[in-house]
Write an enzyme that holds these catalytic residues in place. Structure first.
Site, PDB file in Angstrom:
ATOM      1  N   ASP A  35       0.850  -1.182   0.000  1.00 27.44           N
ATOM      2  CA  ASP A  35       0.000   0.000   0.000  1.00 27.44           C
ATOM      3  C   ASP A  35       0.893   1.241   0.000  1.00 27.44           C
ATOM      4  OD1 ASP A  35      -3.227   0.511   0.973  1.00 27.44           O
ATOM      5  OD2 ASP A  35      -1.831   2.201   1.058  1.00 27.44           O
ATOM      6  N   ASN A  92     -12.829  -3.375   2.772  1.00 31.62           N
ATOM      7  CA  ASN A  92     -13.696  -2.198   2.823  1.00 31.62           C
ATOM      8  C   ASN A  92     -14.669  -2.248   1.647  1.00 31.62           C
ATOM      9  OD1 ASN A  92     -12.384  -1.102   5.072  1.00 31.62           O
ATOM     10  ND2 ASN A  92     -10.875  -0.048   3.813  1.00 31.62           N
ATOM     11  N   HIS A 105     -10.250  -5.485  -3.457  1.00 30.87           N
ATOM     12  CA  HIS A 105      -8.920  -5.645  -2.874  1.00 30.87           C
ATOM     13  C   HIS A 105      -9.050  -6.037  -1.408  1.00 30.87           C
ATOM     14  CE1 HIS A 105     -10.034  -1.376  -2.443  1.00 30.87           C
ATOM     15  NE2 HIS A 105      -9.409  -1.415  -1.277  1.00 30.87           N
TER      16      HIS A 105
HETATM   17  P1  5GP Z   1      -9.636   1.367   0.215  1.00 33.14           P
HETATM   18  O1  5GP Z   1      -9.654   2.664   0.982  1.00 33.14           O
HETATM   19  O2  5GP Z   1     -10.362   1.500  -1.116  1.00 33.14           O
HETATM   20  O3  5GP Z   1     -10.057   0.163   1.000  1.00 33.14           O
HETATM   21  O4  5GP Z   1      -8.109   1.088  -0.100  1.00 33.14           O
HETATM   22  C1  5GP Z   1      -7.419   1.652  -1.156  1.00 33.14           C
HETATM   23  C2  5GP Z   1      -5.964   1.641  -0.774  1.00 33.14           C
HETATM   24  O5  5GP Z   1      -5.208   1.880  -1.944  1.00 33.14           O
HETATM   25  C3  5GP Z   1      -5.583   2.733   0.232  1.00 33.14           C
HETATM   26  O6  5GP Z   1      -5.086   2.129   1.423  1.00 33.14           O
HETATM   27  C4  5GP Z   1      -4.526   3.549  -0.504  1.00 33.14           C
HETATM   28  O7  5GP Z   1      -3.464   3.957   0.339  1.00 33.14           O
HETATM   29  C5  5GP Z   1      -4.057   2.599  -1.594  1.00 33.14           C
HETATM   30  N1  5GP Z   1      -3.600   3.261  -2.798  1.00 33.14           N
HETATM   31  C6  5GP Z   1      -4.214   4.316  -3.429  1.00 33.14           C
HETATM   32  N2  5GP Z   1      -3.511   4.644  -4.535  1.00 33.14           N
HETATM   33  C7  5GP Z   1      -2.458   3.793  -4.601  1.00 33.14           C
HETATM   34  C8  5GP Z   1      -1.380   3.639  -5.539  1.00 33.14           C
HETATM   35  O8  5GP Z   1      -1.253   4.348  -6.544  1.00 33.14           O
HETATM   36  N3  5GP Z   1      -0.479   2.660  -5.272  1.00 33.14           N
HETATM   37  C9  5GP Z   1      -0.577   1.850  -4.176  1.00 33.14           C
HETATM   38  N4  5GP Z   1       0.370   0.934  -4.020  1.00 33.14           N
HETATM   39  N5  5GP Z   1      -1.589   1.954  -3.284  1.00 33.14           N
HETATM   40  C10 5GP Z   1      -2.509   2.908  -3.498  1.00 33.14           C
END
Ligand code: 5GP
Ligand code: ZN
Length: 119
Positions: A35, A92, A105
């Site tokens: 992440d 989530n 994810h």
């Molecule tokens: P969500 O909030 O949708 O459950 O998780 C999305 C996750 O993707 C977040 O924890 C965020 O930090 C991560 N994330 C967002 N953009 C990127 C990216 O460009 N690269 C990586 N490796 N993680 C990302």
């Protein structure tokens, strides 16, 4: 078509290699990468290569791939040596629950004390 890559999806672009990521594991059906904004010493995202908006729609359409995501999450925890101390798999679902990327994810979090309930 269901599961096809979406041109406006960040994680489809990580699957295709268009956007770089620190990939820690890959299988025929999944990719696992760190992440970008880690919330614990180990914070890895495991995603299916196919595009579904969240884990439940993935599981309904492609249950074997949903199982692959869970198995790979366990393999990540073993690779990162947090399986002994304990780790958390988070799915989530929906913006009200903090989902910001609408490609299924699993977060794998570990390596420090994990508060329960999470709040
Ligand atoms: P969500 O909030 O949708 O459950 O998780 C999305 C996750 O993707 C977040 O924890 C965020 O930090 C991560 N994330 C967002 N953009 C990127 C990216 O460009 N690269 C990586 N490796 N993680 C990302
Ligand atoms: Zn996608």
């Amino acid at each position: 078509m269901a599961g096809e890559p979406q041109s406006d999806c960040l994680f489809c672009k990580i699957v295709s290699g268009e956007i770089p990521a620190t990939i820690v594991r890959e299988s025929e059906t999944t990719v696992a990468f760190r992440d970008i904004n880690p919330q614990a010493p180990t914070h890895v995202l495991v995603i299916p290569k196919v595009h579904y908006p969240d884990a439940a729609t993935l599981a309904a359409a492609e249950p074997l791939i949903a199982a692959d995501v869970l198995r790979e999450a366990g393999e990540v925890a073993a690779d990162e040596k947090v399986d002994g101390s304990g780790y958390r798999i988070i799915l989530n679902t929906g913006s009200g629950a903090g989902q910001t990327v609408f490609h299924a994810h699993a977060h794998v979090l570990g390596g420090r004390g994990l508060q329960w309930p999470p709040g």
